[in-house]
Structures are given as structure tokens and as C-alpha cells.
Design a protein around this motif. Structure first.
Motif, PDB file in Angstrom:
ATOM      1  N   GLY A 121       1.784  -3.872   3.162  1.00 11.06           N
ATOM      2  CA  GLY A 121       2.506  -5.129   3.027  1.00 11.06           C
ATOM      3  C   GLY A 121       3.061  -5.323   1.634  1.00 11.06           C
ATOM      4  N   VAL A 122       2.236  -5.001   0.626  1.00 13.00           N
ATOM      5  CA  VAL A 122       2.716  -5.130  -0.762  1.00 13.00           C
ATOM      6  C   VAL A 122       3.855  -4.163  -1.024  1.00 13.00           C
ATOM      7  CG1 VAL A 122       2.055  -4.808  -3.176  1.00 13.00           C
ATOM      8  CG2 VAL A 122       0.506  -5.982  -1.615  1.00 13.00           C
ATOM      9  N   LEU A 123       3.735  -2.928  -0.514  1.00 12.54           N
ATOM     10  CA  LEU A 123       4.786  -1.935  -0.717  1.00 12.54           C
ATOM     11  C   LEU A 123       6.093  -2.362  -0.070  1.00 12.54           C
ATOM     12  CD1 LEU A 123       5.643   0.851  -1.743  1.00 12.54           C
ATOM     13  CD2 LEU A 123       4.758   1.831   0.385  1.00 12.54           C
ATOM     14  N   LEU A 124       6.021  -2.860   1.171  1.00 11.79           N
ATOM     15  CA  LEU A 124       7.228  -3.317   1.852  1.00 11.79           C
ATOM     16  C   LEU A 124       7.852  -4.509   1.120  1.00 11.79           C
ATOM     17  CD1 LEU A 124       6.202  -3.034   5.625  1.00 11.79           C
ATOM     18  CD2 LEU A 124       7.773  -1.574   4.341  1.00 11.79           C
ATOM     19  N   SER A 125       7.009  -5.411   0.630  1.00 18.50           N
ATOM     20  CA  SER A 125       7.519  -6.565  -0.115  1.00 18.50           C
ATOM     21  C   SER A 125       8.247  -6.118  -1.376  1.00 18.50           C
ATOM     22  CB  SER A 125       6.375  -7.513  -0.477  1.00 18.50           C
ATOM     23  OG  SER A 125       5.733  -7.999   0.680  1.00 18.50           O
ATOM     24  N   GLU A 126       7.665  -5.142  -2.077  1.00 17.22           N
ATOM     25  CA  GLU A 126       8.315  -4.638  -3.290  1.00 17.22           C
ATOM     26  C   GLU A 126       9.627  -3.940  -2.959  1.00 17.22           C
ATOM     27  OE1 GLU A 126       5.498  -2.203  -5.277  1.00 17.22           O
ATOM     28  OE2 GLU A 126       4.353  -3.897  -6.092  1.00 17.22           O
ATOM     29  N   LEU A 127       9.645  -3.192  -1.852  1.00 21.98           N
ATOM     30  CA  LEU A 127      10.889  -2.530  -1.460  1.00 21.98           C
ATOM     31  C   LEU A 127      11.979  -3.540  -1.127  1.00 21.98           C
ATOM     32  CD1 LEU A 127       9.559   0.413   0.747  1.00 21.98           C
ATOM     33  CD2 LEU A 127      10.575   0.553  -1.525  1.00 21.98           C
ATOM     34  N   LEU A 128      11.606  -4.587  -0.389  1.00 17.70           N
ATOM     35  CA  LEU A 128      12.586  -5.615  -0.044  1.00 17.70           C
ATOM     36  C   LEU A 128      13.078  -6.345  -1.281  1.00 17.70           C
ATOM     37  CD1 LEU A 128      10.994  -7.131   3.202  1.00 17.70           C
ATOM     38  CD2 LEU A 128      12.992  -5.643   3.028  1.00 17.70           C
TER      39      LEU A 128
END
Length: 205
Positions: A121-128
Motif C-alpha cells: 500500500g505504501v509503495l503504490l501510494s508513493e508511485l501514485l
């Protein structure tokens, strides 16, 4: 760290409680007083590896590894459980007992799964967030570049060019200033050419 986070404090407490290694009732009371700090099932073993308190209801226990009996911290893992053996020594460095902590692997697996989803979730948030920032920066750069491209094309075809706004990063600002200077010089040269041509025609007349 989660599996045996309370072991150092438990080991320190156990060193000062010499009577718990000979009295099962006091051993039970000792574990009961520390129940809120413990993670998993805790068993107190004698130096020979026999359970004193906290073992199974029938008084039996799995055989204690020789390394633990010899006074070495020992880790043992199976498909269902993980076991840590921590020796306890007195001030004279004599082995007085062993702390055995047992915990179900399924509990740890659930924690790892939750951590994995948290990391995803943190990784996807950072990517977005990174994609959004990149899009904003790209849109901010697009307008100055488009204006400069149009100005250079107009100058190349001999058309009149309005002054290009000086904005954006330093490189674009320098380029915009250079285009404006070039455009102003071309206008000056064109005005000079017209005046010279008018003077020649006047003199010939």
C-alpha cells in the motif's frame, strides 16, 4: 523482534528470582505476574532441561536441545511452531535454568502478511504520488517549451514574433531571453533596412 521482544527483561527478572527454579508454585506466580509482557507460551526449565512451570498439563515437554542445556541461546523452528531457548545464569555465571518461549508460526505468518500488504500500500501510494508530481511538472514545462518552439518557428519563416514570457526553470528562462533578444534584433535590422531603402529611393527620385 516481535517474537521475543520481552525476553531480555524476562531474563533479567529471572536472574533475581533464584527460588523460582526450585519451587513450581513460585515459578507459576512469577510467570503470572509477567503474563502481560510475554509473547507466546513461556516455560521455565531446569538446568537439565526438565519443565518447572508453564509446560503442558501432563507435565511432559519436548526434549530440550543440548545447546540450550549447555548454556547457549538456541532457536528451533518447525512447520507449526517456533521455539527459543534462553539460558539464565546467576552472578557466578552458573546455569540456573532455561526460559523456553514457544509461539505458533501461523500468528507470525499473519503478521508478515499484514506487513506485506502495508508495504504494498505504501509503495503504490508513493508511485501514485510520484506520477502525479511528474504530471504536474510536465504540464508546467509544456507551455514554456511550446511558446519557445512557436517563436523560433516564426522567426525562421520571417514572421513577426511577440515577446516570449520568461518563466520556468533557469534553462528555459535563458532560452526565452535569447529568443526575445534575437527577435528584437531582427526587428531592428528590418526597420533599418526599410529606412535605408526609403532613403535610396528618395535620392534616386
Amino acid at each position: 523482534g516481535v517474537f521475543c521482544a520481552a525476553l531480555p527483561g524476562l531474563q533479567t527478572e529471572a536472574v533475581g528470582q533464584t527460588d523460582i527454579w526450585q519451587n513450581p508454585a513460585k515459578a507459576d506466580a512469577f510467570l503470572q505476574s509477567l503474563s502481560s509482557q510475554l509473547s507466546g507460551q513461556v516455560t521455565l526449565l531446569s538446568p537439565s532441561g526438565q519443565p518447572i512451570s508453564g509446560g503442558s498439563s501432563d507435565g511432559t515437554s519436548e526434549s530440550t536441545p543440548e545447546d540450550a542445556v549447555g548454556g547457549t541461546v538456541f532457536y528451533q523452528f518447525s512447520s507449526e511452531t517456533a521455539v527459543v531457548y534462553v539460558p539464565v545464569r546467576n552472578l557466578d555465571q552458573e546455569l540456573v535454568g532455561i526460559i523456553q518461549v514457544t509461539r505458533e508460526i501461523q500468528d507470525l505468518s499473519g503478521q508478515f502478511i499484514r506487513l506485506r500488504w502495508l508495504f504494498l500500500g505504501v509503495l503504490l501510494s508513493e508511485l501514485l504520488l510520484g506520477s502525479l508530481i511528474g504530471l504536474v511538472l510536465a504540464l508546467r514545462l509544456e507551455r514554456p517549451i511550446q511558446a519557445l518552439t512557436t517563436a523560433v518557428t516564426d522567426i525562421a519563416t520571417g514572421q513577426s514574433v511577440e515577446e516570449v514570457p520568461v518563466s520556468g526553470p533557469d534553462e528555459l528562462r535563458l532560452l526565452a531571453q535569447a529568443v526575445n533578444t534575437l527577435s528584437q534584433r531582427l526587428k531592428t535590422l528590418e526597420e533599418t533596412r526599410r529606412r535605408l531603402l526609403a532613403n535610396v529611393v528618395h535620392e534616386l527620385g
